[in-house]
Design a protein around this motif. Structure first.
Motif, PDB file in Angstrom:
ATOM      1  N   THR A 170       0.872  -1.183   0.000  1.00  0.00           N
ATOM      2  CA  THR A 170       0.000   0.000   0.000  1.00  0.00           C
ATOM      3  C   THR A 170       0.908   1.232   0.000  1.00  0.00           C
ATOM      4  O   THR A 170       2.128   1.122   0.109  1.00  0.00           O
ATOM      5  N   GLU A 199       0.795   3.418   2.357  1.00  0.00           N
ATOM      6  CA  GLU A 199       0.958   3.832   3.753  1.00  0.00           C
ATOM      7  C   GLU A 199       2.439   3.877   4.138  1.00  0.00           C
ATOM      8  O   GLU A 199       3.196   2.949   3.857  1.00  0.00           O
ATOM      9  N   HIS A 222       3.566  -1.835   3.948  1.00  0.00           N
ATOM     10  CA  HIS A 222       2.354  -2.511   4.411  1.00  0.00           C
ATOM     11  C   HIS A 222       1.864  -3.360   3.241  1.00  0.00           C
ATOM     12  O   HIS A 222       1.693  -2.850   2.133  1.00  0.00           O
TER      13      HIS A 222
END
Length: 169
Positions: free
Chosen positions: A17, A19, A148
């Protein structure tokens, strides 16, 4: 998660991701890596934390197997410092142990990671050294691409009794 669970369930993750990985997570991973055993306790490892997007895109071009770095929030380059070697040639073994610790720590922290080798391919080593301005005595061993996970891979039982020998071949 206990250590045997981490070993059994860790997988190479190649999709992440967007993130950001926290500084706390990064420090946890680096502490785990530096807790690895090394020949004569020489600890020949050096680490370069790469989170700059443009540098991650350049990192992705170091090898045909590191393309996912361009879309990851973080990579950690692991390098062996030959200037601290007590037992020449062991830097690669020592840094590999540090990488395994880092991978297991990432998994236990809920992060995904994949080990992308550079050494012993001289062109990749030299390109990586140039990219991060590492001195000549420091050898880029691998890039660990982290983040992540954006994929869920199932554990695999890789035990193969045909690979086990007792006392002799």
């Amino acid at each position: 998660m206990n250590v045997l669970e981490a070993i059994a369930n860790r997988r190479s993750i190649r999709r992440f991701t967007t993130e950001v990985v926290s500084e706390e997570n990064i420090n946890t991973l680096l502490k785990a890596a530096m807790a690895a055993p090394s020949a004569g306790n020489e600890q020949p490892w050096q680490f370069i934390v790469i989170d700059d997007k443009k540098l991650l895109e350049k990192t992705a071009k170091l090898s045909p197997y590191i393309g996912m770095a361009a879309k990851s929030p973080l990579s950690i380059m692991v390098l062996g410092d030959r200037s601290v070697e007590k037992y020449p040639g062991n830097w690669m073994l020592d840094c590999s142990a540090a990488i395994q610790n880092l991978l297991l720590a990432a998994h236990s922290e809920g992060l995904g990671a994949v080990w992308c080798g550079l050494w012993p391919e001289e062109d990749r080593v030299n390109a990586a050294r140039s990219l991060v301005n590492a001195p000549e005595n420091v050898v880029p061993l691998a890039v660990i691409v982290l983040g992540h996970p954006d994929q869920d891979l199932q554990a695999q039982d890789r035990f193969d009794a045909t690979r086990v020998h007792r006392n002799t071949w």
